[in-house]
Design a protein around this motif. Structure first.
Motif, PDB file in Angstrom:
ATOM      1  N   LYS A 197     110.886 -37.700 -14.323  1.00  0.00           N
ATOM      2  CA  LYS A 197     111.114 -39.063 -14.752  1.00  0.00           C
ATOM      3  C   LYS A 197     111.354 -39.960 -13.530  1.00  0.00           C
ATOM      4  CE  LYS A 197     114.680 -41.052 -17.508  1.00  0.00           C
ATOM      5  NZ  LYS A 197     115.818 -40.837 -18.386  1.00  0.00           N
ATOM      6  N   MET A 198     110.865 -41.179 -13.557  1.00  0.00           N
ATOM      7  CA  MET A 198     111.129 -42.096 -12.443  1.00  0.00           C
ATOM      8  C   MET A 198     112.637 -42.288 -12.299  1.00  0.00           C
ATOM      9  SD  MET A 198     109.617 -45.924 -11.676  1.00  0.00           S
ATOM     10  CE  MET A 198     107.983 -45.379 -11.214  1.00  0.00           C
ATOM     11  N   SER A 199     113.102 -42.168 -11.059  1.00  0.00           N
ATOM     12  CA  SER A 199     114.541 -42.252 -10.847  1.00  0.00           C
ATOM     13  C   SER A 199     114.845 -42.815  -9.472  1.00  0.00           C
ATOM     14  CB  SER A 199     115.133 -40.841 -10.994  1.00  0.00           C
ATOM     15  OG  SER A 199     116.239 -40.686 -10.148  1.00  0.00           O
ATOM     16  N   LYS A 200     115.953 -43.529  -9.383  1.00  0.00           N
ATOM     17  CA  LYS A 200     116.317 -44.149  -8.114  1.00  0.00           C
ATOM     18  C   LYS A 200     116.605 -43.118  -7.037  1.00  0.00           C
ATOM     19  CE  LYS A 200     121.311 -44.704  -8.994  1.00  0.00           C
ATOM     20  NZ  LYS A 200     121.660 -44.011 -10.199  1.00  0.00           N
ATOM     21  N   SER A 201     116.873 -41.869  -7.443  1.00  0.00           N
ATOM     22  CA  SER A 201     117.173 -40.847  -6.453  1.00  0.00           C
ATOM     23  C   SER A 201     115.921 -40.394  -5.691  1.00  0.00           C
ATOM     24  CB  SER A 201     117.861 -39.655  -7.113  1.00  0.00           C
ATOM     25  OG  SER A 201     117.018 -39.144  -8.118  1.00  0.00           O
ATOM     26  N   SER A 202     114.761 -40.843  -6.130  1.00  0.00           N
ATOM     27  CA  SER A 202     113.531 -40.534  -5.402  1.00  0.00           C
ATOM     28  C   SER A 202     112.832 -41.860  -5.080  1.00  0.00           C
ATOM     29  CB  SER A 202     112.663 -39.623  -6.279  1.00  0.00           C
ATOM     30  OG  SER A 202     111.335 -39.631  -5.894  1.00  0.00           O
ATOM     31  N   PRO A 203     113.344 -42.594  -4.084  1.00  0.00           N
ATOM     32  CA  PRO A 203     112.922 -43.991  -3.881  1.00  0.00           C
ATOM     33  C   PRO A 203     111.421 -44.165  -3.591  1.00  0.00           C
ATOM     34  CG  PRO A 203     114.459 -43.287  -2.145  1.00  0.00           C
ATOM     35  CD  PRO A 203     114.427 -42.203  -3.161  1.00  0.00           C
ATOM     36  N   GLN A 204     110.787 -43.164  -2.979  1.00  0.00           N
ATOM     37  CA  GLN A 204     109.351 -43.333  -2.686  1.00  0.00           C
ATOM     38  C   GLN A 204     108.501 -43.322  -3.949  1.00  0.00           C
ATOM     39  OE1 GLN A 204     108.101 -44.606  -0.052  1.00  0.00           O
ATOM     40  NE2 GLN A 204     110.242 -44.540   0.612  1.00  0.00           N
ATOM     41  N   GLY A 205     108.990 -42.622  -4.948  1.00  0.00           N
ATOM     42  CA  GLY A 205     108.224 -42.537  -6.190  1.00  0.00           C
ATOM     43  C   GLY A 205     108.714 -43.507  -7.248  1.00  0.00           C
ATOM     44  N   CYS A 206     109.606 -44.391  -6.834  1.00  0.00           N
ATOM     45  CA  CYS A 206     110.280 -45.280  -7.782  1.00  0.00           C
ATOM     46  C   CYS A 206     109.963 -46.727  -7.435  1.00  0.00           C
ATOM     47  CB  CYS A 206     111.793 -45.019  -7.688  1.00  0.00           C
ATOM     48  SG  CYS A 206     112.772 -45.977  -8.836  1.00  0.00           S
ATOM     49  N   VAL A 207     109.518 -47.496  -8.404  1.00  0.00           N
ATOM     50  CA  VAL A 207     109.195 -48.897  -8.158  1.00  0.00           C
ATOM     51  C   VAL A 207     110.337 -49.768  -8.679  1.00  0.00           C
ATOM     52  CG1 VAL A 207     107.565 -50.754  -8.633  1.00  0.00           C
ATOM     53  CG2 VAL A 207     106.749 -48.393  -8.355  1.00  0.00           C
ATOM     54  N   PHE A 208     111.044 -50.371  -7.744  1.00  0.00           N
ATOM     55  CA  PHE A 208     112.182 -51.211  -8.095  1.00  0.00           C
ATOM     56  C   PHE A 208     111.712 -52.633  -8.360  1.00  0.00           C
ATOM     57  CE2 PHE A 208     113.921 -47.784  -5.486  1.00  0.00           C
ATOM     58  CZ  PHE A 208     114.984 -47.367  -6.267  1.00  0.00           C
ATOM     59  N   ILE A 209     112.357 -53.288  -9.302  1.00  0.00           N
ATOM     60  CA  ILE A 209     111.906 -54.658  -9.566  1.00  0.00           C
ATOM     61  C   ILE A 209     112.267 -55.602  -8.419  1.00  0.00           C
ATOM     62  CG2 ILE A 209     111.950 -54.277 -12.076  1.00  0.00           C
ATOM     63  CD1 ILE A 209     114.265 -56.056 -12.352  1.00  0.00           C
ATOM     64  N   MET A 210     113.205 -55.200  -7.571  1.00  0.00           N
ATOM     65  CA  MET A 210     113.537 -56.021  -6.408  1.00  0.00           C
ATOM     66  C   MET A 210     112.776 -55.595  -5.141  1.00  0.00           C
ATOM     67  SD  MET A 210     115.437 -58.281  -7.701  1.00  0.00           S
ATOM     68  CE  MET A 210     116.049 -59.161  -6.263  1.00  0.00           C
ATOM     69  N   ASP A 211     111.832 -54.678  -5.266  1.00  0.00           N
ATOM     70  CA  ASP A 211     110.997 -54.310  -4.112  1.00  0.00           C
ATOM     71  C   ASP A 211     110.128 -55.495  -3.691  1.00  0.00           C
ATOM     72  OD1 ASP A 211     111.647 -51.641  -3.596  1.00  0.00           O
ATOM     73  OD2 ASP A 211     110.063 -50.813  -4.880  1.00  0.00           O
ATOM     74  N   GLU A 212     109.844 -55.549  -2.395  1.00  0.00           N
ATOM     75  CA  GLU A 212     108.864 -56.533  -1.900  1.00  0.00           C
ATOM     76  C   GLU A 212     107.491 -56.129  -2.451  1.00  0.00           C
ATOM     77  OE1 GLU A 212     109.293 -58.942   0.455  1.00  0.00           O
ATOM     78  OE2 GLU A 212     111.208 -58.431   1.429  1.00  0.00           O
ATOM     79  N   PRO A 213     106.665 -57.107  -2.823  1.00  0.00           N
ATOM     80  CA  PRO A 213     105.329 -56.778  -3.335  1.00  0.00           C
ATOM     81  C   PRO A 213     104.538 -55.815  -2.434  1.00  0.00           C
ATOM     82  CG  PRO A 213     105.787 -59.081  -3.724  1.00  0.00           C
ATOM     83  CD  PRO A 213     106.959 -58.555  -2.947  1.00  0.00           C
ATOM     84  N   ASP A 214     104.627 -55.992  -1.117  1.00  0.00           N
ATOM     85  CA  ASP A 214     103.897 -55.081  -0.213  1.00  0.00           C
ATOM     86  C   ASP A 214     104.368 -53.645  -0.345  1.00  0.00           C
ATOM     87  OD1 ASP A 214     102.492 -57.159   0.743  1.00  0.00           O
ATOM     88  OD2 ASP A 214     103.543 -57.292   2.682  1.00  0.00           O
TER      89      ASP A 214
END
Ligand code: TRP
Length: 329
Positions: A197-214
């Motif tokens: 499941k997508m999870s913050k504990s795996s940041p590379q595989g997780c798309v945060f809504i506050m991530d920069e678009p790039d």
């Protein structure tokens, strides 16, 4: 007829919510506002059951509140508040804890998992009583329905048991809530490991809504795909591709076959770019910008928070009053 009521809560334990939180929970919260009387809370009291830093917690609570508004929770339609600003939560939790068996609380699998990971000595009593505080969150507002993920089913069962137990002993006091389990198909998986499941504990595989678009585009471009070339929804054999297709479906609401058809002569690279751009345009960019704008006016944000807390407290204090009277306080 009065609208039926809903309560749900989310922990401020990350700098940003991710698209799994959005599709799996927050989007339902937004939709329910038109048909239900909704109470949504940022559960900062729960957040101190794990390791935390006070400054970071404060920042995350504010940002989580802003993000809820940014994704579409409307303070005019719903009551949105920060849990620690409504003192009835821990007050009711104390009373409920006196109606919870020690063994009953000890059977909570989330507690058992977390203690196993962290070790007995490092687990607090607060972590142990966490589900009782959650029950108080729900019962204070006489919520009929509680939208949560599958992992919260057992906590909801405990909440129901406590409500029934108290009602049986003292007469009708609490509405007995139902879990509203969000559909499994809305589950978004880790871009790097599409079996988890997508999870913050795996940041590379997780798309945060506050991530920069790039950064979002980079995460999609490096998403793990599967062997073969065909773009087909087949979660068992093609979990990576299926996850991307599922994300598209979550946004566009098209039939899966129609989405597959759009990629008939295309490759994995096209699918990744398309999904990334869609997520940036429809989710990350608008939500991120709205959140940053809200955070830019902290005074206004704090005043929305205290208005929410006041609205919540009106309802919560009525319930607590009746509980206090019944138990003889
Ligand atoms: N335990 C929930 C979770 O981790 C968060 C939560 C706290 C909650 N209080 C709640 C959810 C009340 C629903 C209702 O997801």
């Amino acid at each position: 007829m009065a609208k039926s009521s809903v309560l749900s809560g989310i922990q401020p334990t990350a700098d940003s919510f991710h698209i799994g939180n959005y599709f799996g929970a927050l989007r339902q919260w937004v939709q329910m506002q038109d048909t239900h009387e909704c109470f949504y809370t940022v559960v900062d009291l729960h957040a101190i059951t794990a390791e935390f830093d006070p400054k970071v917690l404060k920042k995350r609570t504010l940002s989580s509140f802003a993000q809820l508004l940014a994704v579409g929770i409307d303070t005019k339609k719903s009551t949105v508040f920060v849990q620690s600003q409504v003192p009835q939560h821990p007050q009711l939790a104390w009373v409920l804890s006196c109606f919870t068996g020690f063994g009953e609380a000890g059977r909570m699998t989330q507690f058992k998992d977390k203690t196993q990971k962290g070790g007995q000595e490092r687990s607090s009593v607060g972590l142990f009583t966490y589900p009782i505080l959650q029950a108080a969150d729900i019962l204070l507002y006489q919520a009929q329905s509680v939208p949560v993920g599958e992992d919260q089913r057992q906590h909801l069962e405990l909440t129901r048991d406590l409500a029934v137990r108290f009602n049986n002993q003292f007469g009708q006091t609490f509405v007995v809530p139902e879990a509203f389990i969000v559909k499994e198909s809305a589950k978004i998986l880790d871009l790097q490991d599409p079996t988890a499941k997508m999870s913050k504990s795996s940041p590379q595989g997780c798309v945060f809504i506050m991530d920069e678009p790039d950064a979002v585009m980079k995460k999609f471009k490096t998403a793990m795909t599967d062997s073969g070339k065909e773009i087909k929804y087949d979660p068992a054999n093609k979990p990576g591709v299926s996850n991307l297709l599922n994300i598209i479906k979550a946004i566009t609401n098209e039939e899966m076959s129609a989405i597959e058809a759009q990629f008939a002569n295309k490759g994995y690279g096209d699918l990744k770019t398309f999904t990334g751009e869609l997520v940036v345009e429809k989710i990350v960019k608008p939500f991120r910008e709205k959140t940053l704008a809200l955070l830019g006016d902290e005074k206004e944000l704090n005043s929305l928070m205290s208005e929410g807390a006041q609205k919540a407290e009106k309802v919560a204090s009525a319930t607590l009053k009746s509980v206090y009277e019944k138990v003889g306080f």
